[in-house]
Design a protein around this motif. Structure first.
Motif, PDB file in Angstrom:
ATOM      1  N   LYS A 175      60.530  -6.042  82.688  1.00 24.14           N
ATOM      2  CA  LYS A 175      59.852  -5.022  81.891  1.00 24.14           C
ATOM      3  C   LYS A 175      58.752  -5.641  81.035  1.00 24.14           C
ATOM      4  CE  LYS A 175      60.508  -1.230  81.322  1.00 24.14           C
ATOM      5  NZ  LYS A 175      59.753  -0.088  81.923  1.00 24.14           N
ATOM      6  N   LEU A 176      58.993  -6.828  80.511  1.00 26.23           N
ATOM      7  CA  LEU A 176      57.969  -7.502  79.718  1.00 26.23           C
ATOM      8  C   LEU A 176      56.783  -7.892  80.600  1.00 26.23           C
ATOM      9  CD1 LEU A 176      57.262  -8.538  76.891  1.00 26.23           C
ATOM     10  CD2 LEU A 176      58.317 -10.722  77.514  1.00 26.23           C
ATOM     11  N   THR A 202      60.027  -4.114  74.964  1.00 23.88           N
ATOM     12  CA  THR A 202      59.109  -4.693  75.954  1.00 23.88           C
ATOM     13  C   THR A 202      57.793  -3.913  76.030  1.00 23.88           C
ATOM     14  OG1 THR A 202      60.215  -3.445  77.724  1.00 23.88           O
ATOM     15  CG2 THR A 202      60.940  -5.713  77.345  1.00 23.88           C
TER      16      THR A 202
END
Length: 210
Positions: free
Chosen positions: A102-103, A171
């Motif tokens: 997700k980051l 994120t």
């Protein structure tokens, strides 16, 4: 991994038509991510695409159609990181890998993230069916996986839904509030994402370890 682009209605038949479709969607992504659905206009999108408005309307009949094409492709990409979380993997490592995926998306697809955030802030009028459909179904599926891990003592007790919400918020912040983050940190390029990854891995590992 790129954002899939789906054109509603007729499909482009030639290389030029395909190129123009992609040009329109790229331009629309910029406009929608900056102004939101309500603030964006077909004139703005046409200008950003370097096309006349009538030419744009040949490919997409309305602003709604362009927005929907972007959202349809975005939702598939958005769901992929969660789909990859395996029930038979190491629970903590699977969840940490999801955090990092997700980051990575926040770094690689900031415009798409802001497009999604703008839509949600406005009450998700154009994508509520997808949120209540495929997104909700996938979240409930993975929540059951997390609950099973908790029941067997593999991770610490947490609310699976709020765990996922917290992963999203920590994120996607780096995309949706990019200007704020950069104004405070003044990073060299995207170096702050390395620091963020280390921090989030420590945060969630400590929280999830029994």
């Amino acid at each position: 991994m790129g954002i899939e682009r789906h054109m509603p209605g007729r499909q482009p038949r030639t290389r030029i038509q395909k190129k123009n479709t992609e040009t329109i969607l790229e331009a629309a992504l910029d406009v929608f991510s900056q102004h939101g659905f309500r603030g964006a206009t077909l004139d703005q999108i046409a200008k950003a695409a370097g096309l006349s408005k009538p030419n744009l309307l040949y490919y997409f009949p309305s602003k709604v159609a362009i927005h929907r094409a972007l959202i349809d492709g975005l939702m598939q990409t958005w769901l992929d990181p969660l789909r990859k979380m395996r029930a038979d993997g190491d629970p903590i490592e699977e969840l940490l890998a999801y955090v990092l995926r997700k980051l990575d998306m926040a770094r690689e697809y900031p415009r798409e993230s802001r497009l999604f955030a703008n839509e949600i802030v406005q009450g998700a009028p154009n994508i509520m069916d997808k949120i209540e459909g495929e997104l909700k179904d996938l979240v409930e599926e993975k929540a059951k996986v997390i609950e099973a891990w908790i029941a067997t003592g593999k991770i610490a007790p947490v609310n699976p839904y709020h765990l996922l919400f917290s992963i999203w918020s920590t994120t996607q912040h780096y995309a949706d509030f990019d200007a704020q983050v950069r104004a405070i940190l003044h990073p060299e390029g995207d170096s702050h994402f390395t620091d963020a990854a280390e921090y989030l891995e420590t945060l969630f590992r400590r929280m999830l370890t029994p």
